[in-house]
Design a protein around this motif. Sequence first.
Motif, mmCIF file in Angstrom:
data_model
loop_
_atom_site.group_PDB
_atom_site.id
_atom_site.type_symbol
_atom_site.label_atom_id
_atom_site.label_comp_id
_atom_site.label_asym_id
_atom_site.label_seq_id
_atom_site.Cartn_x
_atom_site.Cartn_y
_atom_site.Cartn_z
ATOM 1 N N SER A 199 0.819 -1.216 0.000
ATOM 2 C CA SER A 199 0.000 0.000 0.000
ATOM 3 C C SER A 199 0.850 1.262 0.000
ATOM 4 C CB SER A 199 -0.926 0.011 1.215
ATOM 5 O OG SER A 199 -0.176 0.051 2.422
ATOM 6 N N ALA A 200 2.153 1.129 0.290
ATOM 7 C CA ALA A 200 3.033 2.303 0.294
ATOM 8 C C ALA A 200 3.471 2.702 -1.107
ATOM 9 C CB ALA A 200 4.262 2.025 1.160
ATOM 10 N N ILE A 201 3.210 1.854 -2.109
ATOM 11 C CA ILE A 201 3.565 2.171 -3.497
ATOM 12 C C ILE A 201 2.516 3.116 -4.066
ATOM 13 C CG2 ILE A 201 4.019 1.265 -5.797
ATOM 14 C CD1 ILE A 201 6.095 0.452 -3.717
ATOM 15 N N ALA A 202 2.959 4.336 -4.420
ATOM 16 C CA ALA A 202 2.030 5.370 -4.882
ATOM 17 C C ALA A 202 1.973 5.493 -6.392
ATOM 18 C CB ALA A 202 2.410 6.720 -4.279
ATOM 19 N N GLY A 203 2.947 4.940 -7.107
ATOM 20 C CA GLY A 203 2.963 5.058 -8.556
ATOM 21 C C GLY A 203 3.877 4.025 -9.185
ATOM 22 N N ILE A 204 3.594 3.681 -10.435
ATOM 23 C CA ILE A 204 4.357 2.677 -11.182
ATOM 24 C C ILE A 204 4.648 3.222 -12.580
ATOM 25 C CG2 ILE A 204 4.291 0.367 -12.231
ATOM 26 C CD1 ILE A 204 2.359 -0.471 -10.024
ATOM 27 N N SER A 205 5.857 2.952 -13.069
ATOM 28 C CA SER A 205 6.133 3.117 -14.490
ATOM 29 C C SER A 205 7.166 2.075 -14.897
ATOM 30 C CB SER A 205 6.592 4.531 -14.838
ATOM 31 O OG SER A 205 6.595 4.703 -16.256
ATOM 32 N N TYR A 206 7.655 2.143 -16.116
ATOM 33 C CA TYR A 206 8.415 1.046 -16.697
ATOM 34 C C TYR A 206 9.155 1.537 -17.925
ATOM 35 C CZ TYR A 206 4.198 1.583 -19.348
ATOM 36 O OH TYR A 206 3.171 2.160 -20.032
ATOM 37 N N ASP A 207 10.077 0.716 -18.376
ATOM 38 C CA ASP A 207 10.718 0.913 -19.673
ATOM 39 C C ASP A 207 10.958 -0.449 -20.286
ATOM 40 O OD1 ASP A 207 13.706 -0.058 -19.449
ATOM 41 O OD2 ASP A 207 13.304 1.002 -17.585
ATOM 42 N N ALA A 208 11.323 -0.468 -21.561
ATOM 43 C CA ALA A 208 11.648 -1.729 -22.241
ATOM 44 C C ALA A 208 12.575 -1.429 -23.396
ATOM 45 C CB ALA A 208 10.374 -2.429 -22.732
ATOM 46 N N THR A 209 13.192 -2.472 -23.922
ATOM 47 C CA THR A 209 14.085 -2.299 -25.065
ATOM 48 C C THR A 209 13.307 -1.766 -26.263
ATOM 49 O OG1 THR A 209 13.737 -4.623 -25.684
ATOM 50 C CG2 THR A 209 15.659 -4.113 -24.323
ATOM 51 N N THR A 210 14.013 -1.026 -27.137
ATOM 52 C CA THR A 210 13.374 -0.274 -28.215
ATOM 53 C C THR A 210 14.106 -0.506 -29.536
ATOM 54 O OG1 THR A 210 13.000 1.460 -26.571
ATOM 55 C CG2 THR A 210 12.658 2.057 -28.851
ATOM 56 N N PHE A 211 13.500 -0.797 -30.653
ATOM 57 C CA PHE A 211 12.134 -1.201 -30.808
ATOM 58 C C PHE A 211 12.085 -2.735 -30.823
ATOM 59 C CE2 PHE A 211 8.188 -2.205 -32.834
ATOM 60 C CZ PHE A 211 7.335 -1.140 -32.586
ATOM 61 N N THR A 212 11.453 -3.303 -29.810
ATOM 62 C CA THR A 212 11.220 -4.739 -29.755
ATOM 63 C C THR A 212 9.754 -4.976 -30.086
ATOM 64 O OG1 THR A 212 12.996 -5.215 -28.190
ATOM 65 C CG2 THR A 212 11.129 -6.733 -28.218
ATOM 66 N N GLY A 217 1.849 -9.054 -6.523
ATOM 67 C CA GLY A 217 1.923 -8.804 -5.094
ATOM 68 C C GLY A 217 1.737 -7.348 -4.733
ATOM 69 N N LEU A 218 0.984 -6.608 -5.537
ATOM 70 C CA LEU A 218 0.741 -5.191 -5.307
ATOM 71 C C LEU A 218 -0.752 -4.951 -5.110
ATOM 72 C CD1 LEU A 218 3.121 -3.847 -8.104
ATOM 73 C CD2 LEU A 218 3.536 -3.756 -5.629
ATOM 74 N N ARG A 219 -1.111 -3.732 -4.745
ATOM 75 C CA ARG A 219 -2.523 -3.415 -4.577
ATOM 76 C C ARG A 219 -3.094 -2.909 -5.904
ATOM 77 N NH1 ARG A 219 -3.483 2.048 -4.416
ATOM 78 N NH2 ARG A 219 -1.677 3.375 -3.982
ATOM 79 N N PRO A 220 -4.289 -3.235 -6.239
ATOM 80 C CA PRO A 220 -4.899 -2.698 -7.457
ATOM 81 C C PRO A 220 -5.178 -1.205 -7.310
ATOM 82 C CG PRO A 220 -6.509 -3.951 -6.205
ATOM 83 C CD PRO A 220 -5.188 -4.150 -5.527
ATOM 84 N N GLY A 221 -5.245 -0.528 -8.467
ATOM 85 C CA GLY A 221 -5.591 0.885 -8.461
ATOM 86 C C GLY A 221 -4.424 1.841 -8.386
ATOM 87 N N ILE A 222 -3.182 1.341 -8.343
ATOM 88 C CA ILE A 222 -2.017 2.233 -8.318
ATOM 89 C C ILE A 222 -1.917 2.942 -9.674
ATOM 90 C CG2 ILE A 222 0.482 2.386 -8.043
ATOM 91 C CD1 ILE A 222 0.369 -0.241 -6.490
#
Length: 520
Positions: free
Chosen positions: A74-87, A235-240
Amino acid sequence: MIDNGPYVLGIDYGTESCRVAIFDLAGRPLTFAATPYPTNFPHPGWAEQDPEDWWKALQASAHRAISNAGISPSAIAGISYDATTFTMVTLDSKGESIRPAIMWMDNRATTQAARAEQSDSVARLMNNGGKGAAPAENFPFKAAWLKEHEPENYARAAHIVDAADWVTYKLTGEWTANINTHSIRSYYNRAQGGWPVDFYEAVGCGDLFEKVPERVVNLGEQIGVLGTIPAQLLGLRPGIPVAQGPGDAWAGQIGLGVLSPGTFALITGSSHVLSGQSDREIHGEGFWGSYTDAVVPGQFTVEGSGVSTGSVLKWFKDNFASDVVAAAEKVGLNPYDVLNAQSRDIPIGSDGLIVNEYFQGNRTPYTDSKARGIMWGLSLAHTPAHVYHAIQEAVCYGIGHSVKAFKDAGVNVEKMVACGGSTKSRDWIQMHSDVTGVPIALTEVGDAVVLGTCMIAAVGAGLYKDLPEAGANMVHEIDIIEPDPQRHEQYQFYLDKYMRSFPLMQSLIHELVDHEAAKH
């Protein structure tokens, strides 16, 4: 006492593993966790991965990261990500993978890329006013290859997306196209009307836009929230809140705080990328860009990069240093540290041995998917340590070539901020500085890619108003490496020979690559 944060979680889909990190809003890491996955090379120049391996790796890394951090999800307030380009990921109407992902480094689409040069619109889209070849790793060429060589898979595909946009769907159920990837690898240009449909038609995949998400999203924009099922699996809460993420190199640029003109980011790893921002459109020979809105809205991004850099060192380690690896493992040492120590006293120029590191093609300055590596100047006096040292120098020469290309276009690289594998070796990062003549800053968090994703997450969650504000609070420089003027002068002779060698061999290499390709 319950720790409610807030914290942000970043996901990095690199070439070799999925990493998850958790940071606070001051840019201090709580934990990192990584899970590897394999890459398959079915033919020379090809590279593929299974997205199902990616998803399993993310689940494993997320659970370990949360557990190691010792905080409540519940302490996680936001999520983002990256990935290899262009895969390129090909999915059916249910969002299931149809075939293995065609990796960023994959160069099978050389015929389709060559076809692009005959398009009337190529001068409008490509750098140098249309000069130079089109890179086979870019989106339209891979898509055209799929349509021509696997028509049943192309027809079945409801969605053909970049790996970062696959992550968007897996986390939120939303289909978006991130502006970073598509400005840089797909010829999308918001200032020129968006998608160049005529160009895609000329390449042979004008109907591709039926399979591409319509919504093109800026980095840091909230695109949705973490769904219930992925939350349970991770293992995270939904709605982040989930924020739009970029390609991995540009997450690194963000994590190094390179968000305004003047300083360049040097992202090192399996490949090297030298990228920076400009307040004006820039074009010139030997680099890519400029790309509109690719990192910061209203700015232009430019790039010089190598396809195979750290991966060539890994190739050497895996194939020619098994004795070193075995000995290092017995005593708990990193094999690269041993190889670095063995080659430390090799002189500048490696006693006349020069390596060209284009093992998997070239992005800049030649944009040549048929490029391959060269090793010349060998004598009976050379040892494996010489070869290893010469590969290290080759990678630095490649960055030096990019710095020269920018300078020739009127853009001086006054400082670089570096992250990634090369920063683990003080000697090698010093070599980068000596070859280029440019000071290199190091930041408190060496893993700038996942820090960049966490900065994006903080913006998407409304914890900072934009990326520059996040950078001011979360990126901290701790060291500066100055070039040695004498060593820089000595390196110029070898840099010149490195730059001149490939054009002399280019046609012969093309003949060899075409001959081998005809066998498959």
